[in-house]
Structures are given as structure tokens and as C-alpha cells.
Design a protein around this motif. Structure first.
Motif, short mmCIF file in Angstrom:
data_model
loop_
_atom_site.label_atom_id
_atom_site.label_comp_id
_atom_site.label_asym_id
_atom_site.label_seq_id
_atom_site.Cartn_x
_atom_site.Cartn_y
_atom_site.Cartn_z
N THR A 130 0.84 -1.19 0.00
CA THR A 130 0.00 0.00 0.00
C THR A 130 0.87 1.24 0.00
OG1 THR A 130 -1.95 1.04 0.98
CG2 THR A 130 -0.33 0.17 2.52
N TYR A 131 0.25 2.36 -0.34
CA TYR A 131 0.99 3.61 -0.48
C TYR A 131 0.23 4.70 0.25
CZ TYR A 131 4.17 6.87 -2.69
OH TYR A 131 5.15 7.80 -2.90
N CYS A 132 0.96 5.61 0.87
CA CYS A 132 0.36 6.70 1.64
C CYS A 132 -0.44 6.11 2.80
CB CYS A 132 -0.51 7.59 0.74
SG CYS A 132 -0.99 9.15 1.54
N ASN A 133 -1.48 6.79 3.22
CA ASN A 133 -2.34 6.22 4.26
C ASN A 133 -3.78 6.35 3.83
OD1 ASN A 133 -4.20 7.07 6.85
ND2 ASN A 133 -2.93 5.27 7.22
N ALA A 134 -4.39 5.20 3.56
CA ALA A 134 -5.81 5.17 3.24
C ALA A 134 -6.47 4.24 4.26
CB ALA A 134 -6.04 4.70 1.82
N GLY A 135 -6.06 4.43 5.50
CA GLY A 135 -6.57 3.59 6.59
C GLY A 135 -7.53 4.35 7.46
N ARG A 136 -7.66 3.87 8.70
CA ARG A 136 -8.66 4.51 9.56
C ARG A 136 -8.31 5.96 9.85
NH1 ARG A 136 -7.24 0.66 14.54
NH2 ARG A 136 -8.90 -0.56 13.59
N LEU A 137 -7.02 6.31 9.78
CA LEU A 137 -6.64 7.71 10.04
C LEU A 137 -7.05 8.63 8.89
CD1 LEU A 137 -3.15 7.05 11.65
CD2 LEU A 137 -5.08 8.18 12.78
N ALA A 138 -7.38 8.05 7.75
CA ALA A 138 -7.78 8.87 6.60
C ALA A 138 -9.30 8.94 6.46
CB ALA A 138 -7.18 8.29 5.33
N THR A 139 -10.00 8.27 7.36
CA THR A 139 -11.47 8.25 7.31
C THR A 139 -11.95 8.39 8.76
OG1 THR A 139 -11.59 5.84 7.60
CG2 THR A 139 -11.40 6.62 5.33
N VAL A 140 -13.21 8.08 9.00
CA VAL A 140 -13.66 8.12 10.41
C VAL A 140 -13.22 6.83 11.11
CG1 VAL A 140 -15.65 8.31 11.94
CG2 VAL A 140 -15.61 9.59 9.79
N ARG A 141 -13.46 5.69 10.47
CA ARG A 141 -13.04 4.37 10.96
C ARG A 141 -12.66 3.52 9.76
NH1 ARG A 141 -18.28 2.86 14.47
NH2 ARG A 141 -18.24 4.89 15.51
N TYR A 142 -12.05 2.39 9.94
CA TYR A 142 -11.79 1.36 8.91
C TYR A 142 -10.84 1.77 7.80
CZ TYR A 142 -15.95 -0.81 10.94
OH TYR A 142 -16.85 -1.34 11.79
N CYS A 152 4.72 1.60 1.80
CA CYS A 152 5.75 2.51 1.27
C CYS A 152 5.77 3.76 2.14
CB CYS A 152 5.40 2.90 -0.17
SG CYS A 152 5.54 1.51 -1.30
N GLU A 153 6.95 4.26 2.42
CA GLU A 153 7.03 5.35 3.40
C GLU A 153 6.32 6.63 2.94
OE1 GLU A 153 11.54 6.93 2.30
OE2 GLU A 153 10.99 6.61 4.37
N THR A 154 6.32 6.89 1.62
CA THR A 154 5.56 8.01 1.05
C THR A 154 6.21 9.37 1.34
OG1 THR A 154 3.55 6.69 1.46
CG2 THR A 154 3.25 8.92 0.62
N ARG A 155 7.28 9.61 0.64
CA ARG A 155 7.93 10.92 0.71
C ARG A 155 6.98 11.96 0.12
NH1 ARG A 155 11.91 13.71 2.47
NH2 ARG A 155 12.79 14.29 0.46
N PRO A 156 6.99 13.23 0.54
CA PRO A 156 7.86 13.74 1.60
C PRO A 156 7.23 13.75 2.99
CG PRO A 156 6.85 15.58 0.46
CD PRO A 156 6.33 14.32 -0.20
N LEU A 157 5.94 13.48 3.11
CA LEU A 157 5.33 13.66 4.44
C LEU A 157 5.16 12.35 5.22
CD1 LEU A 157 2.83 16.60 3.82
CD2 LEU A 157 5.13 16.63 4.74
N LEU A 158 5.61 11.26 4.61
CA LEU A 158 5.75 9.97 5.33
C LEU A 158 4.44 9.41 5.90
CD1 LEU A 158 9.13 10.69 7.20
CD2 LEU A 158 8.77 9.80 4.91
#
Ligand code: MRU
Length: 365
Positions: free
Chosen positions: A162-174, A196-202
Motif C-alpha cells: 500500500t501507499y500513503c495512508n488510506a486507513g482509519r486515520l484517513a477516514t472516520v473508521r476502517y 511505502c514510506e511516502t515521501r515527503p510527508l511519510l
């Protein structure tokens, strides 16, 4: 750390204190801090500075922010209320340009005010509260449904990238792209996730690794330039990402670097799945070239994570926050109403038809 976090909602409305409550994502993974925001400038700054981020979470935060703006408009006159609320919406809309959920959520809030011009302002405020709460509740349901559909596609997979963050922190839950991983865990699957760490904001190194680790899911962080090696090693059988905007032809705009991953996945014959709530699909944008790509300060590249500046001050820096993966690189787009495959123009339109049918049925005809 795990018990300090205990996975509360990423974005919430505190009715008692009249505030938007968010987890400050700029402090993760080191510190779990919550912010209670009321002032419009603070909410705008929180979105702009990525204290709250991820397309769906931005939409929910903006909807709650708009409701709080309405609470602070002290007039019983509809005309004045409408004008002041419209400028509050415009201000929130200027916080970030790319994620369509921001505009989608603010548009829904604006519609409530326009549709109810015959009601007292106080009643309109309470309808705005209900709408913000619906946007939040829908996000939870939608992510769960995306997770169920996506799980159906990766049941036989062990390694996921996966790349970046499309997890619970990117939504309300899940989350969206991580929803199948969480739902899979509930059902006894155990995935191994490469983030993947996802430069530049990790977002991958800090946020995806944080939330998966917190949930007891096997996560390995790799630098962005290691993805090809991971794929070539045969360690991943699927790529799952979220998105900030999907154009009508299936071009997908997501965090900068996603398109490189899509190209690599195509090269190695690994399915590249995009998880997208219908609120992220923008049928009014014909293709990816029409999407405004946010550019962010050079300091995010040169200074942000270093004790001292890491590039000579004479060198220019280009720091686009998003890129577009061409539709032909995308194996499927997974929505809350099912899975769309190419040809996307046709099949995304079918997803919206299904949504329309289900919504009409819910309204009783
Ligand atoms: O700049 P960010 O951190 O807001 O970018 C987030 C992403 O690119 C996510 O992948 C996208 O918003 C989908 S989140 C479900």
C-alpha cells in the motif's frame, strides 16, 4: 502506545462543547494528541497542515466545521445567514484543492441551507448538524462496504503493498484501502502489508505503520524506491491504494508517487486496486488532466525531517502532493456499491445508477 490510542474515531463532533475533535496526525506516531477545534481559522489550518488528512476524513471534518461556522452566525435573518454561511463554506473550501470529498461535503452542507429557506435559522442549524452527522455515519458504513468488496478480491493473497495512508486515520473508521485488511483480520485472514514510506510527508511510514501495528497487523515499512524490489521478489500479490479523486474515465489521482507504483505493478503483473467511495468519484471531471494538483512548500522536501537542510539553498524544489495514475493501469476501482473494471466511463456510470436505485428504494419508492 496501543492502549493510549485504542482506535477512537479519527474525526468527531463534540456536541457538548461545540467542537470538532481530531487526532493530530502531524504528531503521530510519537504522540497521540487530540485537538478540539471551534474557530474556522483553526479548522482551516488543521486541514491545510494535514493535522486531519485523507480525502474522506477531510470531507467529514469540513462538514462538521461548516456546522460549527453556522452555530457562530448570530442572526435570525435568513438572507444574512445564507450569505455568511456561503462565505464560511468558501473559506473552508480554500484549505486544500485536490480531494473532491472536501467540495462534495461542503456542497451537501450548502444545499441544506438553500433548500430550507422557508425555515427559521435555528431549525436550519439543527438540520446542518444532522447533515454533518450523516456524512460522518455514511463514511463509516461506506468504508465497511468497500472493505467487504475488496476482501472478496484479495482472499487468496498473502502480501499486499500500500501507499500513503488510506486507513482509519484517513477516514472516520476502517479506512478504504486498509478496510479489507481490518475486516479480513476480524474474519481470520492474516495479511502481510508492505507500506511505502511516502515521501515527503511519510504518511506510509508514520501513519499506515502506526495504525496497522496498533491493530496487531503485520506491517513492514519500505522506502518508496524499494517497491520494485518487493514486487520482483514476489512478496506481494496485490496493491491496494486509496484516492483523492477519480475522474469519469477512471484516471485516479492519489498521493504523489502512486502512479509510479501503478506502473511497476503493471510491469510485474500485480493487480492494482483503487478503493474509492462514490464521494471521491468526480463524474464532472472527464479525465485526470482536469484535476488540480496541490503544490506544497519546498521545506517539506528540504528541511522537514532533518536536523539541517538537506539540499543546497540554490537548488529549486518541485513538491506536488498528488499525481494521476492512468486508467489503463488500474485493475479495478472498488466502491461501496461494488467493483468497477474497465471500461471505466461506462462502469463507473453503472455504479452511480446502482447508487441511485438503492437511494430511491430507501426513500420508499
Ligand atoms: O495529503 P494527504 O495525506 O491528505 O493524502 C492522502 C492520500 O493521498 C490518500 O491516499 C487519499 O486521500 C485516500 S484516503 C482514504
Amino acid at each position: 502506545m496501543a492502549h493510549e490510542y485504542a482506535a477512537p474515531d479519527t474525526v468527531a463532533l463534540d456536541d457538548e462543547n461545540g467542537t470538532l475533535v481530531i487526532i493530530d496526525q502531524t504528531k503521530l506516531p510519537g504522540r497521540v494528541e487530540f485537538l478540539s477545534l471551534r474557530k474556522q481559522e483553526d479548522i482551516h489550518r488543521a486541514i491545510r497542515s494535514l493535522q486531519v488528512r485523507g480525502a474522506p476524513a477531510i470531507g467529514v471534518a469540513a462538514a462538521i466545521g461548516a456546522y460549527l461556522a453556522a452555530l457562530d452566525i448570530d442572526t435570525a435573518d435568513y438572507g444574512e445567514f445564507h450569505a455568511r454561511f456561503a462565505s464560511a463554506l468558501e473559506y473552508l473550501a480554500s484549505s486544500r484543492p485536490t480531494a473532491v470529498n472536501l467540495f462534495w461535503a461542503l456542497d451537501r452542507m450548502g444545499r441544506i441551507v438553500r433548500r430550507n429557506d422557508n425555515l427559521p435559522v435555528e431549525t436550519i442549524k439543527s438540520l446542518l448538524r444532522d447533515e454533518a452527522a450523516s456524512i460522518r455515519d455514511e463514511d463509516i458504513r461506506v468504508c465497511r462496504a468497500i472493505g467487504e468488496h475488496a476482501l472478496g478480491l484479495i482472499k487468496n493473497v498473502r502480501g499486499v503493498l500500500t501507499y500513503c495512508n488510506a486507513g482509519r486515520l484517513a477516514t472516520v473508521r476502517y479506512g478504504t484501502a486498509l478496510a479489507p485488511i481490518y475486516i479480513g483480520k476480524e474474519k481470520g485472514y492474516s495479511f502481510k502489508v508492505y507500506s511505502c514510506e511516502t515521501r515527503p510527508l511519510l504518511q506510509g511510514a508514520r501513519l499506515t505503520a502506526f495504525e496497522l501495528n496498533d491493530a496487531g497487523i503485520d506491517v513492514t515499512v519500505v522506502c518508496d524506491n524499494m517497491a520494485s524490489r518487493v514486487m520482483k521478489n514476489g512478496w506481494v500479490q496485490a496493491v491496494l491504494v486509496g484516492c483523492d479523486r477519480v475522474a469519469a474515465n477512471g484516471d485516479v489521482c492519489n498521493k504523489i508517487g502512486t502512479s509510479g507504483v501503478a506502473v511497476m505493478a503493471h510491469h510485474y503483473g500485480i493487480p492494482f486496486y483503487v478503493c474509492a467511495p462514490t464521494s471521491t468519484i468526480d463524474m464532472r471531471t472527464p479525465d485526470g488532466s482536469g484535476i488540480i494538483i496541490e503544490e506544497r512548500p519546498a521545506s517539506e522536501v528540504t528541511d522537514m525531517w532533518y536536523r539541517e537542510r538537506m539540499t543546497p539553498s540554490g537548488a529549486s524544489v518541485y513538491n506536488p502532493a498528488f499525481d494521476v495514475s492512468d486508467a489503463e493501469l488500474i485493475t479495478a476501482i472498488i466502491t461501496e456499491y461494488g467493483v468497477a473494471r474497465a471500461p471505466y466511463r461506462e462502469n463507473l456510470a453503472k455504479i452511480f445508477e446502482t447508487r441511485g436505485r438503492i437511494e430511491t428504494d430507501k426513500m420508499g419508492g
